[in-house]
Design a protein around this motif. Structure first.
Motif: not given
Lengths: 286, 335
Positions: B140-159
Motif C-alpha cells: 500500500k505504501a507503493v500503490f496508494p491506489e490498487p493496481p487496476t490491470s494485470w499490465n502492472a506485471l509488465w509495466d517496467p515501473a512496477t514489474a
C-alpha cells in the motif's frame, strides 16, 4: 596362477560387481534408455527416437541454458581454485593448535545441511539481510541493494561460498604432503617466495588442485537447488531445467536427455581432472 | 547376555506391533498449505485415532507430476481444483468417494452440494472445501491506489518489483486473458506463441518466481517486492502477520477463480481414514476456521466479505496441460 583366486575372493569380487551394477550401472542405463523415449498425452511412450536430443540441439533457449551453465561452472571453478589456494597456503605450516582450528573451521560447514547453508546466504544477501543492513547503518548506501539476490550473480556468489571447502581441503592436504626439506633446499639455494611457490609447491600440489577444480566444476555444473532458491527468473541453469522436467512438467524423457548431457559434461571434467593431476612429466617419472 | 537383551527387545517390539497397527491408521495428504492446519489436524487425530501425514505442494504442476509418477501410490488424499478432474480421472489417478461414509456432506452449502465437475454420473470424485482467487497483492505504501490491470506485471515501473508464481497453467490463463483472447482455456498454436513471448517479456523485468504460499512470502521479504501475482488470499494474511501493509486487488480483466476439493487417490492405502478426514473437515467449525486463518471462502458456512465471486474467471479444463507445461518450461529457459 589361477590357484591364487580362492572361492571366497571370487565371491567377494562378484558381490562388488553386483553392487556396482545394481546401484550405479543399472540406474544409469535406465536413464539412458528414457532419454530415447517420448511423451504422448502425458504418458511415457517406450519407442526409440532421437527426438529429445534433436529438441535440445535445435531449441535456442535450451542451448543457451547449456552454454550459460558451463560458463557459470567455469567461473566458479576459477574463483574457488584461486581463493582455495590463498586460504590453503595461509593455513600451511601453522603451529599445531592453530592448524587444527583452521582445518576445523573449513570442514565444519561441510557438516551443515546444504539447504540451511543456501538459506543462510539468501538471508545474508536479501534486502533485509545482514549485508544490506550493515551497509545502510554504516551510511555507505542509502537504500538496500536489490541486485544482490535472485539473479545469476547471486547464483555465482552462493555456489562459491557453499563449495569453497571442496577447493581448500584437497589443496591443503597435498600441500601438507610436500616434504619441508624440498622447500628448505629451494630456500637455501636462494629461491624467492614466488619461485618456491611456482617451482616447488604448485607442481607438487597439482593433484590436489586437480581434485579441487574437478569437484567444484562437477558440483557447480549440476546443482539445481542454489539456482532454484537464489537464481530468480534469469539465473536459470541446466540443473534447474532438469528439475523442471521431472518435478513440474512431467517430461521424464526430455529430463533424462538433459541429464545424459550433464553426465557427459561431468565425465569429461573428471577425465580432464585426472590428466591434470598426473601431468606428463610425472607420468614419465613413474 | 547381549543376545538375550536383543531377543527381549525384539519380543517387546513384536508385542506392541499389532496394537499400534490396529489403533493408528494414517492418512497421507498431499495438498496446498492451508487445508491441513494443526488447528484441525490435532483434534481430528485425537477424535478418530487416524494419524495425518501432510506433504505440501508448491504448484498445480508439481502435484500432478508427483501423482502420475507414482500412479497415486504415495498419497491417500489430494487437493485439486475442479478444472483438473477430467485429466485426473482420465489418467486413472483418482477414484470416487463412498458418499454413504461421509454423512457431513449434508453440510455443504447448496451452491457447492452439486458441483457438476466433480461428479461422474452418481459417482462423487471430489468434495469442495474452499474457493478463492489468484489476485494481485500490492504494497500500500507503493500503490496508494490498487493496481487496476494485470499490465502492472509488465509495466517496467512496477514489474521490476514484482514476483510471480511458478505455475504453468495459471500464468498462461492469466496472460491469455490479458491479451484479450476469447477462450483462455483453448488456445491456438499462434495464441500460445503470443502468450509465450509475452511471458518471456515479463520474465525480463520481474524480480523472481516463487513456488508455494510460504515461499512467496519469504521471497517477498528477501527481495523487497511490492507486487505479487499471488497464489491466493492466504498470502495477504501471512504478509500482514510479518508486518507488511498490503492490499489485494482483482484487476479489471478479472482474476482466476478456483474451487478446491479433496479427491481420493487411486493408490490410497487407508481409505477409511481418508473418508473420516473429509467428513471431519465438513463438520461445523473447520470451514470457518480456515476462512479466518487464510481468507478463503469455505463451502459449509456463508462467507461474509468475500463479495467478488462474480468477477472471477473460474478455472476450466484446458486443451492440453502438457502443451502448457512445455510452453512454461521454454519461458523459464529463455533469456
Amino acid at each position: 596362477m589361477s590357484g591364487r583366486f580362492s572361492g571366497a575372493t571370487l565371491a567377494k569380487s562378484a558381490l562388488a560387481v553386483a553392487i556396482l551394477g545394481v546401484l550405479i550401472v543399472l540406474p544409469l542405463a535406465v536413464f539412458l534408455a528414457h532419454s530415447f523415449y517420448r511423451m504422448e498425452d502425458r504418458e511415457i511412450v517406450r519407442a526409440f527416437s532421437f527426438a529429445n536430443y534433436a529438441e535440445l540441439a535445435s531449441n535456442p533457449a535450451y542451448r543457451s541454458v547449456f552454454v550459460q551453465t558451463l560458463w557459470l561452472a567455469l567461473q566458479v571453478t576459477f574463483i574457488n581454485t584461486v581463493v582455495g589456494w590463498i586460504v590453503a597456503r595461509a593455513m600451511w605450516r601453522r603451529r599445531q593448535r592453530l592448524h587444527f582450528a583452521l582445518i576445523l573451521a573449513v570442514a565444519v560447514p561441510l557438516l551443515l545441511s546444504y539447504v540451511i547453508k543456501i538459506y543462510a546466504v539468501r538471508m545474508f544477501l536479501g534486502v533485509n539481510g545482514l549485508l544490506n543492513s550493515t551497509l545502510t547503518s554504516l551510511g555507505i548506501i542509502d537504500e538496500p541493494l536489490g541486485f544482490l539476490l535472485f539473479n545469476m550473480a547471486a547464483v555465482r556468489i552462493t555456489l562459491c561460498v557453499v563449495l569453497l571447502p571442496y577447493s581448500i581441503l584437497p589443496i591443503f592436504l597435498t600441500l601438507e604432503r610436500v616434504p619441508s626439506r624440498l622447500v628448505q633446499a629451494a630456500e637455501d639455494l636462494g629461491a624467492s617466495a614466488t619461485q618456491v611457490f611456482w617451482t616447488v609447491l604448485f607442481p607438487l600440489a597439482l593433484p590436489g588442485t586437480a581434485m579441487a577444480t574437478t569437484l567444484t566444476f562437477v558440483f557447480a555444473a549440476g546443482d539445481f537447488l542454489i539456482p532454484e532458491l537464489v537464481g530468480g527468473p534469469n539465473g536459470f541453469t541446466l540443473g534447474r531445467l532438469i528439475f523442471t522436467q521431472f518435478g513440474l512438467a512431467y517430461n521424464w524423457p526430455f529430463g533424462a536427455a538433459l541429464a545424459v548431457l550433464l553426465v557427459v559434461v561431468t565425465l569429461t571434467a573428471v577425465v580432464l581432472g585426472q590428466r591434470l593431476a598426473q601431468p606428463r612429466w610425472q607420468r614419465q617419472n613413474a | 547376555m547381549r543376545k538375550l537383551k536383543s531377543i527381549a527387545l525384539a519380543g517387546l517390539i513384536v508385542a506392541t506391533l499389532p496394537a499400534a497397527a490396529h489403533s493408528a491408521g494414517t492418512v497421507r495428504i498431499f495438498t496446498f498449505e492451508g487445508y491441513a492446519d494443526e488447528e484441525w489436524v490435532g483434534p481430528f487425530e485425537a477424535s478418530t485415532g487416524c494419524q495425518v501425514n501432510v506433504t505440501y505442494t508448491g504448484s498445480v504442476d508439481e502435484l500432478f507430476a508427483k501423482m502420475i509418477a507414482s500412479k497415486g501410490a504415495d498419497y491417500d488424499l489430494i487437493s485439486i481444483d475442479t478444472s483438473l478432474f477430467p485429466q485426473y480421472i482420465d489418467k486413472g489417478l483418482i477414484v470416487p468417494f463412498d458418499a454413504q461414509n461421509i454423512p457431513n456432506l449434508k453440510n455443504l452449502l447448496p451452491e457447492f452440494a452439486d458441483v457438476a465437475e466433480v461428479m461422474a454420473g452418481e459417482s462423487r470424485f471430489g468434495i469442495p472445501i474452499a474457493w478463492g482467487s489468484i489476485g494481485l497483492i500490492y504494497d500500500k505504501a507503493v500503490f496508494p491506489e490498487p493496481p487496476t490491470s494485470w499490465n502492472a506485471l509488465w509495466d517496467p515501473a512496477t514489474a521490476s518489483k514484482a514476483i510471480v508464481l511458478d505455475d504453468a497453467n495459471n500464468n498462461i490463463v492469466n496472460t491469455a486473458t490479458l491479451l484479450g483472447f476469447e477462450d483462455p482455456y483453448n488456445l491456438s498454436l499462434e495464441q500460445f506463441e503470443q502468450v509465450k513471448q509475452k511471458l518471456i517479456e515479463q520474465k525480463r523485468s520481474i524480480l523472481s518466481y516463487y513456488a508455494g504460499f510460504e515461499d512467496g512470502v519469504n521471497v517477498w521479504e528477501s527481495s523487497g517486492a511490492s507486487l505479487m501475482f499471488s497464489m491466493g488470499e492466504s498470502q495477504v494474511i501471512s504478509l500482514a502477520e510479518r508486518g507488511y501493509d498490503v492490499g489485494y486487488a482483482i484487476p479489471q480483466e478479472g482474476a482466476i477463480g478456483w474451487l478446491d476439493t479433496w479427491a481420493l487417490s487411486t493408490g490410497a492405502q487407508d481409505v477409511e481414514c481418508a473418508h473420516q478426514w473429509v467428513d471431519y473437515v465438513l463438520a461445523g467449525d473447520v470451514g470457518p476456521m480456515m476462512t479466518t486463518a487464510h481468507g478463503y471462502g469455505n463451502t459449509t458456512q456463508s462467507n461474509d466479505g468475500l463479495d467478488y465471486a462474480d468477477r472471477l474467471n473460474w478455472l476450466r479444463p484446458v486443451e492440453s496441460l502438457e502443451m502448457r507445461a512445455q510452453v512454461w518450461s521454454e519461458v523459464k529457459a529463455s533469456q
